[in-house]
Design a protein around this motif. Structure first.
Motif, PDB file in Angstrom:
ATOM      1  N   GLU A   8      -2.562  -5.619  10.230  1.00 30.99           N
ATOM      2  CA  GLU A   8      -2.225  -6.808   9.224  1.00 30.99           C
ATOM      3  C   GLU A   8      -1.923  -5.952   7.884  1.00 30.99           C
ATOM      4  O   GLU A   8      -2.383  -5.236   7.007  1.00 30.99           O
ATOM      5  CB  GLU A   8      -2.584  -8.295   8.744  1.00 30.99           C
ATOM      6  N   GLN A   9      -0.640  -6.081   7.010  1.00 30.56           N
ATOM      7  CA  GLN A   9       0.526  -6.140   5.962  1.00 30.56           C
ATOM      8  C   GLN A   9      -0.051  -7.110   4.815  1.00 30.56           C
ATOM      9  O   GLN A   9       0.664  -7.234   4.570  1.00 30.56           O
ATOM     10  CB  GLN A   9       1.724  -5.767   6.330  1.00 30.56           C
ATOM     11  N   GLY A  10      -1.748  -6.823   4.708  1.00 31.39           N
ATOM     12  CA  GLY A  10      -2.352  -8.292   3.890  1.00 31.39           C
ATOM     13  C   GLY A  10      -1.622  -6.934   1.784  1.00 31.39           C
ATOM     14  O   GLY A  10      -1.588  -6.016   1.762  1.00 31.39           O
ATOM     15  N   LYS A  11      -2.902  -8.196   1.328  1.00 32.74           N
ATOM     16  CA  LYS A  11      -3.147  -7.461   0.112  1.00 32.74           C
ATOM     17  C   LYS A  11      -4.596  -7.431  -0.278  1.00 32.74           C
ATOM     18  O   LYS A  11      -5.374  -8.083   0.689  1.00 32.74           O
ATOM     19  CB  LYS A  11      -2.268  -7.879  -1.087  1.00 32.74           C
ATOM     20  N   GLU A  12      -4.444  -6.898  -1.161  1.00 34.74           N
ATOM     21  CA  GLU A  12      -5.579  -6.336  -1.741  1.00 34.74           C
ATOM     22  C   GLU A  12      -7.267  -6.931  -2.027  1.00 34.74           C
ATOM     23  O   GLU A  12      -5.714  -7.718  -2.902  1.00 34.74           O
ATOM     24  CB  GLU A  12      -6.585  -4.876  -2.230  1.00 34.74           C
ATOM     25  N   MET A  38       0.699  -1.317   0.330  1.00 37.30           N
ATOM     26  CA  MET A  38      -0.223   0.210  -0.172  1.00 37.30           C
ATOM     27  C   MET A  38       1.397   1.202   0.150  1.00 37.30           C
ATOM     28  O   MET A  38       1.723   1.352   0.625  1.00 37.30           O
ATOM     29  CB  MET A  38      -0.983   0.190   1.334  1.00 37.30           C
ATOM     30  N   GLU A  39       0.461   2.297  -1.087  1.00 35.22           N
ATOM     31  CA  GLU A  39       1.784   3.710  -1.479  1.00 35.22           C
ATOM     32  C   GLU A  39       1.404   4.225   0.791  1.00 35.22           C
ATOM     33  O   GLU A  39       0.467   4.117   1.715  1.00 35.22           O
ATOM     34  CB  GLU A  39       0.884   4.316  -2.004  1.00 35.22           C
ATOM     35  N   SER A  40       2.160   4.804   1.026  1.00 33.16           N
ATOM     36  CA  SER A  40       2.768   6.173   2.310  1.00 33.16           C
ATOM     37  C   SER A  40       1.878   7.625   1.765  1.00 33.16           C
ATOM     38  O   SER A  40       2.453   7.882   0.573  1.00 33.16           O
ATOM     39  CB  SER A  40       3.469   5.728   2.866  1.00 33.16           C
ATOM     40  N   GLN A  41       0.711   7.774   2.403  1.00 31.47           N
ATOM     41  CA  GLN A  41       0.791   9.647   2.221  1.00 31.47           C
ATOM     42  C   GLN A  41       1.807   9.721   2.679  1.00 31.47           C
ATOM     43  O   GLN A  41       1.566  11.757   2.438  1.00 31.47           O
ATOM     44  CB  GLN A  41      -0.866   9.332   2.850  1.00 31.47           C
ATOM     45  N   THR A  42       2.271   9.832   3.836  1.00 34.21           N
ATOM     46  CA  THR A  42       3.824  11.217   3.395  1.00 34.21           C
ATOM     47  C   THR A  42       4.774  10.331   3.981  1.00 34.21           C
ATOM     48  O   THR A  42       5.122   9.032   3.436  1.00 34.21           O
ATOM     49  CB  THR A  42       3.675  11.592   5.180  1.00 34.21           C
ATOM     50  N   ALA A  43       6.172  10.853   3.925  1.00 33.71           N
ATOM     51  CA  ALA A  43       7.781  10.845   4.378  1.00 33.71           C
ATOM     52  C   ALA A  43       7.336   9.495   5.781  1.00 33.71           C
ATOM     53  O   ALA A  43       6.848   9.754   6.660  1.00 33.71           O
ATOM     54  CB  ALA A  43       8.057  11.735   4.398  1.00 33.71           C
ATOM     55  N   LYS A  44       8.131   8.599   5.930  1.00 34.61           N
ATOM     56  CA  LYS A  44       8.332   7.871   6.881  1.00 34.61           C
ATOM     57  C   LYS A  44       8.217   8.262   8.457  1.00 34.61           C
ATOM     58  O   LYS A  44       9.396   8.966   8.236  1.00 34.61           O
ATOM     59  CB  LYS A  44       8.665   6.099   6.887  1.00 34.61           C
ATOM     60  N   THR A  45       7.192   8.360   8.894  1.00 32.43           N
ATOM     61  CA  THR A  45       8.077   8.819  10.557  1.00 32.43           C
ATOM     62  C   THR A  45       8.361   7.743  11.149  1.00 32.43           C
ATOM     63  O   THR A  45       7.527   6.355  11.311  1.00 32.43           O
ATOM     64  CB  THR A  45       6.596   9.559  11.207  1.00 32.43           C
ATOM     65  N   THR A  91      -9.132   3.660   4.210  1.00 33.59           N
ATOM     66  CA  THR A  91     -10.138   2.154   3.994  1.00 33.59           C
ATOM     67  C   THR A  91      -8.891   1.440   2.812  1.00 33.59           C
ATOM     68  O   THR A  91      -9.154  -0.268   2.455  1.00 33.59           O
ATOM     69  CB  THR A  91     -10.648   2.582   2.812  1.00 33.59           C
ATOM     70  N   GLN A  92      -8.106   1.896   2.718  1.00 32.89           N
ATOM     71  CA  GLN A  92      -7.083   1.002   1.254  1.00 32.89           C
ATOM     72  C   GLN A  92      -6.286  -0.024   2.357  1.00 32.89           C
ATOM     73  O   GLN A  92      -6.062  -0.946   2.654  1.00 32.89           O
ATOM     74  CB  GLN A  92      -6.246   1.652   0.963  1.00 32.89           C
ATOM     75  N   ALA A  93      -5.889   0.575   3.474  1.00 30.97           N
ATOM     76  CA  ALA A  93      -5.449  -0.377   5.130  1.00 30.97           C
ATOM     77  C   ALA A  93      -6.584  -1.194   5.000  1.00 30.97           C
ATOM     78  O   ALA A  93      -5.694  -2.210   5.664  1.00 30.97           O
ATOM     79  CB  ALA A  93      -4.682   0.647   6.209  1.00 30.97           C
ATOM     80  N   LEU A  94      -8.065  -1.204   5.862  1.00 33.96           N
ATOM     81  CA  LEU A  94      -8.406  -1.709   6.490  1.00 33.96           C
ATOM     82  C   LEU A  94      -8.896  -3.384   5.255  1.00 33.96           C
ATOM     83  O   LEU A  94      -8.963  -3.753   5.330  1.00 33.96           O
ATOM     84  CB  LEU A  94      -9.427  -1.128   6.182  1.00 33.96           C
ATOM     85  N   LEU A  95      -8.717  -2.725   3.975  1.00 33.19           N
ATOM     86  CA  LEU A  95      -9.014  -3.656   3.249  1.00 33.19           C
ATOM     87  C   LEU A  95      -7.985  -4.480   2.819  1.00 33.19           C
ATOM     88  O   LEU A  95      -8.177  -5.536   1.657  1.00 33.19           O
ATOM     89  CB  LEU A  95      -8.993  -3.080   1.830  1.00 33.19           C
ATOM     90  N   CYS A  96      -6.868  -4.559   3.188  1.00 31.15           N
ATOM     91  CA  CYS A  96      -5.275  -4.915   3.289  1.00 31.15           C
ATOM     92  C   CYS A  96      -5.847  -5.871   4.028  1.00 31.15           C
ATOM     93  O   CYS A  96      -4.564  -6.385   4.261  1.00 31.15           O
ATOM     94  CB  CYS A  96      -4.025  -4.331   2.871  1.00 31.15           C
ATOM     95  N   ASN A  97      -6.936  -6.184   5.354  1.00 29.85           N
ATOM     96  CA  ASN A  97      -6.119  -6.730   6.500  1.00 29.85           C
ATOM     97  C   ASN A  97      -7.461  -7.524   6.200  1.00 29.85           C
ATOM     98  O   ASN A  97      -7.407  -8.173   7.405  1.00 29.85           O
ATOM     99  CB  ASN A  97      -6.595  -5.275   7.426  1.00 29.85           C
ATOM    100  N   VAL A  98      -8.543  -7.627   5.130  1.00 30.81           N
ATOM    101  CA  VAL A  98      -9.575  -8.508   4.883  1.00 30.81           C
ATOM    102  C   VAL A  98      -8.639 -10.645   4.796  1.00 30.81           C
ATOM    103  O   VAL A  98      -7.797 -10.304   3.612  1.00 30.81           O
ATOM    104  CB  VAL A  98     -10.634  -8.117   3.773  1.00 30.81           C
ATOM    105  N   ASN A  99      -9.687 -11.472   5.460  1.00 35.23           N
ATOM    106  CA  ASN A  99      -9.380 -12.343   4.974  1.00 35.23           C
ATOM    107  C   ASN A  99     -10.488 -13.009   4.007  1.00 35.23           C
ATOM    108  O   ASN A  99     -11.306 -13.101   4.012  1.00 35.23           O
ATOM    109  CB  ASN A  99      -9.199 -14.377   5.932  1.00 35.23           C
TER     110      ASN A  99
END
Length: 321
Positions: free
Chosen positions: A18-22, A1-8, A206-214
Motif C-alpha cells: 500500500e502507498q500509505g504514510k509513515e 516516498m522518494e523513488s530510488q531511480t527514474a520511473k520504469t 524498509t521505508q516502503a514497508l513502513l508506509c504499509n503499516v496500519n
C-alpha cells in the motif's frame, strides 16, 4: 516516498504494498537505532555518556567506536535514574523510555537535565518532545528488517549513503510460509548482520514497508491488549511502576519472584524475550537491574494478537505463577 531511480514502465511486478504514510515522516530516517545514537554523538561532540545498566549492549557499539567515555548508572524501582553523578557541560545522559511506560519521566528529565538523549526504541508511539534528541527502532514494533527514526534539535546533518535491506528480509518472508519457529535462525542471522553497521539512511525497502503499516490499528491493539493483561495480572505483578492509561506499550512487563516461568511459557509456545542478558554480566545479584533481568516476564501485546490470545496467556500464567 522518494523513488530510488527514474520511473520504469512495464516489466514484472514488484512486491505489492500500500502507498500509505509513515508515522514519523518528518524525522531523520536511518538504518538502526544504535546508529541513530551515533549520529547524535557525532553531531553533538559529547565527551562522555551516562547510560543505564539496564539497557541492550548494542548501545555500547557507537560509544566504543567513537572512543567516547561512558559510565553506567542505576535505576530505582520506578525505572528512573538514580542521580549519584553530575553531568558535565560536554557530557550527556541517555535514558530509556522503558516499554513505552515512562513518558512522564521523560518529561521530567526534559525540564531538569541538560544534554539529554531519549532512547524510544521501546516506545515507538511516544511522540518526541520538542528540543530533545530522541530515537526510535522500527523492527521492535513492526515486521521490518531494520530502520530507525531520529529527532535532533539542530539543522546540522550528516551526509549518508543509502542502506539496502534486500538481504535482511529472509526471516520475514520465510515466517509467513513456515512460521516463526522455523524462521528463528534466520531472525538471529539478520540481527547479526546489523552489528557494527555504518550509519546509513533508511533503505527504500524498509521505508516502503513502513508506509504499509496500519498505525492506528497497531496502536489501538496494543492499548487494548495491555489493559486486558494489566486488569488480570496487576495483583501478581511486583513491578513498582504506575502504568499509564491508554498506553500502546511494547510489551507487558510482569515481575514475579517464582522461578521457571519463562520456560513454562515457552513450553506452551508463548515466546517471551529477555531484556537484556548482558545486564547479568554488568551487574551483581544484589542490584535491582539484575532482578529485573532475571525475574521479569515480557508478555507480547502487539497488533498480531487479540483479546482471545491475551485470555489464553492469562489462563496459562494463573496456573503456573
Amino acid at each position: 516516498m522518494e523513488s530510488q531511480t527514474a520511473k520504469t514502465i512495464g516489466g514484472y511486478f514488484q512486491l505489492t504494498l500500500e502507498q500509505g504514510k509513515e508515522y514519523y515522516p518528518d524525522l531523520i530516517k536511518l538504518n538502526t537505532s544504535r546508529n541513530a545514537l551515533e549520529y547524535v554523538l557525532i553531531i553533538r561532540g559529547y565527551t562522555k555518556v551516562y547510560l543505564p545498566y539496564y539497557t541492550c549492549e548494542v548501545m555500547l557499539e557507537p560509544i566504543v567506536r567513537l572512543n567516547i567515555q561512558y559510565q553506567f548508572y542505576s535505576i530505582n524501582k520506578e525505572l528512573e535514574p538514580i542521580f549519584d553523578f553530575e553531568i558535565g557541560p560536554t557530557e550527556c545522559l541517555l535514558y530509556t523510555n522503558y516499554f513505552g511506560l515512562k513518558q512522564d519521566t521523560v518529561k521530567w528529565l526534559r525540564e531538569n537535565v541538560d544534554n539529554l538523549i531519549i532512547d524510544n526504541a521501546q516506545a515507538f508511539f511516544s511522540k518526541p518532545l520538542p528540543g530533545i534528541d530522541t530515537f526510535y527502532s522500527c523492527r521492535k514494533f513492526f515486521g521490518v528488517p531494520d530502520g530507525a527514526y531520529l529527532q535532533i534539535d539542530t539543522d546540522e546533518r550528516l551526509v549518508l549513503e543509502k542502506d539496502s535491506s534486500a538481504n535482511r528480509v529472509g526471516h520475514l518472508t520465510s515466517s509467513i510460509d513456515h512460521g516463526i519457529e522455523h524462521s528463528y535462525a534466520d531472525f538471529l542471522e539478520n540481527e547479526a548482520k546489523l552489528k557494527d553497521n555504518d550509519i546509513k539512511s533508511m533503505s527504500y525497502l524498509t521505508q516502503a514497508l513502513l508506509c504499509n503499516v496500519n498505525y492506528k490499528e497497531s496502536k489501538n491493539k496494543r492499548i487494548e491488549n495491555f489493559k486486558f493483561l494489566n486488569d488480570n495480572l496487576f495483583l501478581a505483578n511486583e513491578l513498582a511502576v504506575d502504568f499509564p492509561d491508554e498506553v500502546p506499550a511494547m510489551v507487558y512487563p510482569l515481575l514475579v519472584s517464582k522461578k521457571g516461568i519463562k520456560a513454562k511459557l515457552i513450553e506452551k509456545k508463548i515466546f517471551v524475550p529477555t531484556f537484556w542478558p548482558n545486564v547479568l554480566k554488568w551487574t551483581t545479584d544484589d542490584m535491582y537491574e539484575y532482578k529485573l533481568t532475571k525475574r521479569t516476564v515480557y508478555l507480547p501485546v502487539d497488533q498480531r494478537y487479540g483479546l482471545d490470545d491475551m485470555a489464553y496467556m492469562v489462563d496459562v500464567l494463573k496456573k503456573i505463577i
